[in-house]
Motif scaffolding. Sequence first.
Motif, PDB file in Angstrom:
ATOM      1  N   ALA A   9       0.821  -1.205   0.000  1.00  0.00           N
ATOM      2  CA  ALA A   9       0.000   0.000   0.000  1.00  0.00           C
ATOM      3  C   ALA A   9       0.860   1.263   0.000  1.00  0.00           C
ATOM      4  CB  ALA A   9      -0.920   0.009   1.211  1.00  0.00           C
ATOM      5  N   VAL A  10       2.196   1.094   0.236  1.00  0.00           N
ATOM      6  CA  VAL A  10       3.085   2.250   0.222  1.00  0.00           C
ATOM      7  C   VAL A  10       3.016   2.918  -1.153  1.00  0.00           C
ATOM      8  CG1 VAL A  10       5.489   2.964   0.293  1.00  0.00           C
ATOM      9  CG2 VAL A  10       4.636   1.317   1.944  1.00  0.00           C
ATOM     10  N   PHE A  11       2.792   4.229  -1.152  1.00  0.00           N
ATOM     11  CA  PHE A  11       2.604   4.901  -2.433  1.00  0.00           C
ATOM     12  C   PHE A  11       3.929   5.005  -3.182  1.00  0.00           C
ATOM     13  CE2 PHE A  11       4.071   8.191   0.291  1.00  0.00           C
ATOM     14  CZ  PHE A  11       4.658   9.139  -0.509  1.00  0.00           C
ATOM     15  N   SER A  12       3.822   5.093  -4.484  1.00  0.00           N
ATOM     16  CA  SER A  12       5.019   5.096  -5.313  1.00  0.00           C
ATOM     17  C   SER A  12       5.500   6.511  -5.559  1.00  0.00           C
ATOM     18  CB  SER A  12       4.712   4.450  -6.655  1.00  0.00           C
ATOM     19  OG  SER A  12       4.441   3.113  -6.457  1.00  0.00           O
ATOM     20  N   GLU A  13       6.803   6.649  -5.605  1.00  0.00           N
ATOM     21  CA  GLU A  13       7.374   7.960  -5.886  1.00  0.00           C
ATOM     22  C   GLU A  13       8.118   7.916  -7.195  1.00  0.00           C
ATOM     23  OE1 GLU A  13       9.645   8.737  -2.322  1.00  0.00           O
ATOM     24  OE2 GLU A  13       8.573  10.625  -2.168  1.00  0.00           O
ATOM     25  N   SER A  14       7.974   8.940  -7.983  1.00  0.00           N
ATOM     26  CA  SER A  14       8.727   9.009  -9.221  1.00  0.00           C
ATOM     27  C   SER A  14      10.168   9.341  -8.872  1.00  0.00           C
ATOM     28  CB  SER A  14       8.144  10.086 -10.130  1.00  0.00           C
ATOM     29  OG  SER A  14       8.431  11.350  -9.593  1.00  0.00           O
ATOM     30  N   PRO A  15      11.114   9.001  -9.787  1.00  0.00           N
ATOM     31  CA  PRO A  15      12.513   9.336  -9.517  1.00  0.00           C
ATOM     32  C   PRO A  15      12.688  10.833  -9.255  1.00  0.00           C
ATOM     33  CG  PRO A  15      12.346   7.866 -11.386  1.00  0.00           C
ATOM     34  CD  PRO A  15      10.941   8.250 -11.016  1.00  0.00           C
ATOM     35  N   GLY A  16      11.887  11.661  -9.912  1.00  0.00           N
ATOM     36  CA  GLY A  16      11.979  13.103  -9.727  1.00  0.00           C
ATOM     37  C   GLY A  16      11.585  13.527  -8.322  1.00  0.00           C
ATOM     38  N   SER A 252      20.810  15.627 -15.815  1.00  0.00           N
ATOM     39  CA  SER A 252      22.093  16.303 -16.083  1.00  0.00           C
ATOM     40  C   SER A 252      21.860  17.755 -16.426  1.00  0.00           C
ATOM     41  CB  SER A 252      22.872  15.620 -17.205  1.00  0.00           C
ATOM     42  OG  SER A 252      22.133  14.635 -17.814  1.00  0.00           O
ATOM     43  N   VAL A 253      20.735  18.063 -17.094  1.00  0.00           N
ATOM     44  CA  VAL A 253      20.445  19.462 -17.400  1.00  0.00           C
ATOM     45  C   VAL A 253      20.270  20.250 -16.104  1.00  0.00           C
ATOM     46  CG1 VAL A 253      18.771  21.008 -18.464  1.00  0.00           C
ATOM     47  CG2 VAL A 253      19.415  18.902 -19.619  1.00  0.00           C
ATOM     48  N   LEU A 254      19.568  19.656 -15.149  1.00  0.00           N
ATOM     49  CA  LEU A 254      19.342  20.343 -13.871  1.00  0.00           C
ATOM     50  C   LEU A 254      20.655  20.587 -13.137  1.00  0.00           C
ATOM     51  CD1 LEU A 254      16.127  18.571 -12.552  1.00  0.00           C
ATOM     52  CD2 LEU A 254      16.353  20.860 -13.491  1.00  0.00           C
ATOM     53  N   VAL A 261      24.922  29.028 -14.938  1.00  0.00           N
ATOM     54  CA  VAL A 261      24.489  30.370 -14.516  1.00  0.00           C
ATOM     55  C   VAL A 261      25.629  31.052 -13.763  1.00  0.00           C
ATOM     56  CG1 VAL A 261      22.954  31.613 -12.942  1.00  0.00           C
ATOM     57  CG2 VAL A 261      22.009  29.926 -14.514  1.00  0.00           C
ATOM     58  N   SER A 262      26.297  30.297 -12.895  1.00  0.00           N
ATOM     59  CA  SER A 262      27.407  30.881 -12.139  1.00  0.00           C
ATOM     60  C   SER A 262      28.553  31.280 -13.070  1.00  0.00           C
ATOM     61  CB  SER A 262      27.836  29.886 -11.060  1.00  0.00           C
ATOM     62  OG  SER A 262      29.211  29.755 -10.970  1.00  0.00           O
ATOM     63  N   LEU A 263      28.864  30.418 -14.041  1.00  0.00           N
ATOM     64  CA  LEU A 263      29.919  30.749 -15.002  1.00  0.00           C
ATOM     65  C   LEU A 263      29.550  31.979 -15.829  1.00  0.00           C
ATOM     66  CD1 LEU A 263      31.118  27.348 -16.531  1.00  0.00           C
ATOM     67  CD2 LEU A 263      32.496  29.019 -15.302  1.00  0.00           C
ATOM     68  N   SER A 264      28.277  32.055 -16.250  1.00  0.00           N
ATOM     69  CA  SER A 264      27.827  33.196 -17.060  1.00  0.00           C
ATOM     70  C   SER A 264      27.962  34.490 -16.279  1.00  0.00           C
ATOM     71  CB  SER A 264      26.365  33.029 -17.471  1.00  0.00           C
ATOM     72  OG  SER A 264      26.169  31.788 -18.063  1.00  0.00           O
ATOM     73  N   MET A 265      27.624  34.388 -14.986  1.00  0.00           N
ATOM     74  CA  MET A 265      27.716  35.569 -14.132  1.00  0.00           C
ATOM     75  C   MET A 265      29.166  36.047 -14.021  1.00  0.00           C
ATOM     76  SD  MET A 265      25.983  35.516 -10.484  1.00  0.00           S
ATOM     77  CE  MET A 265      27.662  35.544  -9.884  1.00  0.00           C
ATOM     78  N   ALA A 323      24.584  20.013  -4.449  1.00  0.00           N
ATOM     79  CA  ALA A 323      23.464  19.381  -3.756  1.00  0.00           C
ATOM     80  C   ALA A 323      22.498  18.762  -4.763  1.00  0.00           C
ATOM     81  CB  ALA A 323      22.743  20.414  -2.885  1.00  0.00           C
ATOM     82  N   VAL A 324      22.237  19.480  -5.870  1.00  0.00           N
ATOM     83  CA  VAL A 324      21.334  18.952  -6.896  1.00  0.00           C
ATOM     84  C   VAL A 324      21.913  17.668  -7.482  1.00  0.00           C
ATOM     85  CG1 VAL A 324      20.359  19.387  -9.186  1.00  0.00           C
ATOM     86  CG2 VAL A 324      20.326  21.183  -7.470  1.00  0.00           C
ATOM     87  N   ARG A 325      23.215  17.701  -7.761  1.00  0.00           N
ATOM     88  CA  ARG A 325      23.834  16.526  -8.362  1.00  0.00           C
ATOM     89  C   ARG A 325      23.705  15.314  -7.443  1.00  0.00           C
ATOM     90  NH1 ARG A 325      29.585  17.138  -8.268  1.00  0.00           N
ATOM     91  NH2 ARG A 325      29.203  16.177  -6.252  1.00  0.00           N
TER      92      ARG A 325
END
Lengths: 337, 323
Positions: A9-16, A252-254, A261-265, A323-325
């Motif tokens: 019954a445990v609900f499923s989570e998407s990888p996201g 990988s895009v995320l 963005v940091s490099l562009s700045m 952290a995102v990675r």
Amino acid sequence: MSLKDSSEAVFSESPGKIALRNLRKDKRSIIALSILGFIVGISFSAPLYAHFVAHTNPFQSTLDATISIHGEQKAVLEPSTTGLGLGVTPIGPTWNLGKYFLGADGQGRDVMARLLYGGRSTLLIGTTAGLLCIFLSLLIGIIAGYRRGWVDAVLSRLLDIIWAFPVYLLAISLSVVLLTSGLTIGFIHVGPGSFALPIFIIGIVYIPYVARPIRAQVLALREREFVRAAVGTGAKSSTIILREILPNIMPSVLVFIPIIVSLSMLTESALSFLSIGVQPPAASWGTIINEGLGLLYTRPIVGIAPGLMIVLTAAALNLYGDAVRDALDPKTRARGD
Amino acid sequence: MSTQKVILSIEGLGKNYEIGSAFSRGKDVVHAVENVNLEILEGETLGIVGESGCGKSTLGRMLVRLETPSAGQILFEGEDLANVPAKKLRSLRKQFQMIFQDPYASLNPRRQIGKIVEEPLRIHGMGKEERKAAAQDLLKRVGLDQNAYEKYPHEFSGGQRQRVVIARALALNPRLVVADEPVSALDVSIQAQVLNLFKDLQAEFNLTYIFIAHDLGVVRYVSDRIAVMYLGKVVELAPAEELYANPAHPYTRALLSANPRMDADDKRERIILKGDLPNPINRPTGCVFNPRCPKVQDICKVESPLLMQIGNRQVACHFPDNE
């Protein structure tokens, strides 16, 4: 039996969703987001600060202004007393938010107000250029990786041409050319003073660094059996790209977004420092550092303050990227296999 | 096998791969599949066996047109699948589906099981409610729980994933299913379950199977007829029991003798082939099997034997065994 039922019954989570939950628990992301939130917040309230708190116009020179500190009238710009007595020494930090919190620059303008306006430009250009770069890279990477053959060959050689130039050399050359004439694409004309120019230039120079890994991933995904299965069911290329390939390159895009963005700045600041990015009287952290260069011995704060802001923002973005990675890395979470 | 109608017939099918970069193209050619002629009968299971690299997977992928043949014809319902326009091919794909070897790579890790099973129906224009009901029904039929619909692939074991793959393949109600080593990635205990599922569904959906495998026991269990491939060619084609009882081609004999048997009194000698599979770029002249054949004669090195009808089997050998 009841035990089995309850476990199912445990609900499923998407990888996201799993990644998002990991990210929420990560202290680094909380710290990074707080810093970024603060910097973005104060930068975008720059007009409010200038108008209601400091009562100053940070784009106008005020060479003969005076202010009163502890009841004592002082000129904002005082003739230099050192060396040959040429030039001026602007007033130092008053640490009073109402007036010249960080002192004045060589033209008597409020450094604090300019710092906030500068942050607005830098963040705006950095983010837009970063996102533009990611978007174009996705487009090129997916088309090259999916179509393969001569399309891939042509796109990859184009990327190689950009890649062949050192980033700053290419950005500087493009800026020097475009800033004198502006840019005309079809009937769209972009004037030399527009922010669109640095955005466009910075967006272009980092494309190969993102497009190549994306292309490689698409090439690999194409051979995966679930993509073949989609071909086998009669799916069109557009369906396969949107539903099978894109969701699998999103992680990988995320990860790329904060880094680019940091490099562009940083690139924007560098170009502005060299007077080929944001054009005066508009401010960016780079232009303020440039102005602070001449005051480095008398009023170092003018150069140091924007420098610190750049370091802080870039560090926070990179921390967030890490952290995102980690949140998206399948190896850090329990595999259900 | 009530009807013996030919559902798919292939003639002179071949696939070459050119090796090398754009500048050295045309130097080396790999003949993955060469001049294969087969007729697949409606409702049967045709097993294809052979060692790694013999071209059996390439043949299977060509039959469902995931690979474009370099030569020959694939006749299905009066259409030549080898030369059909892309748009027409997309709609024809409803009728033949493929099941892959690796159930871990066959499912998109970022989509729900239900959406994966529904996708073929969505592509072919079925409404939302309708296809959800169809997907739930399919999941039930392949033996998965009701709540599998909401789950993601990472929550399933290999055997369960292969059931999902089967459900997706059956979603469009195909007539022909090509299964490329569908159980070789699974545990032996699970293999039997999935093979029985294949058999049950064949009866239920009136399916025709092409079952590719290297495990002779598995192929024997599911197949009506078996084609043995060697270096891109079919060397023997026979009804399953007959092939096992009485192999005619020396390669089939060697292959079968390598299969472990439970019977301790079995007196059949173990045939050990010399050498490796020859390089498919420089294939031997004459019979492709001649460098390793225990019965090789002079003619084998010169003339390539054709697939000949002997009784109710076909053998490509100058000196077939007739016991």
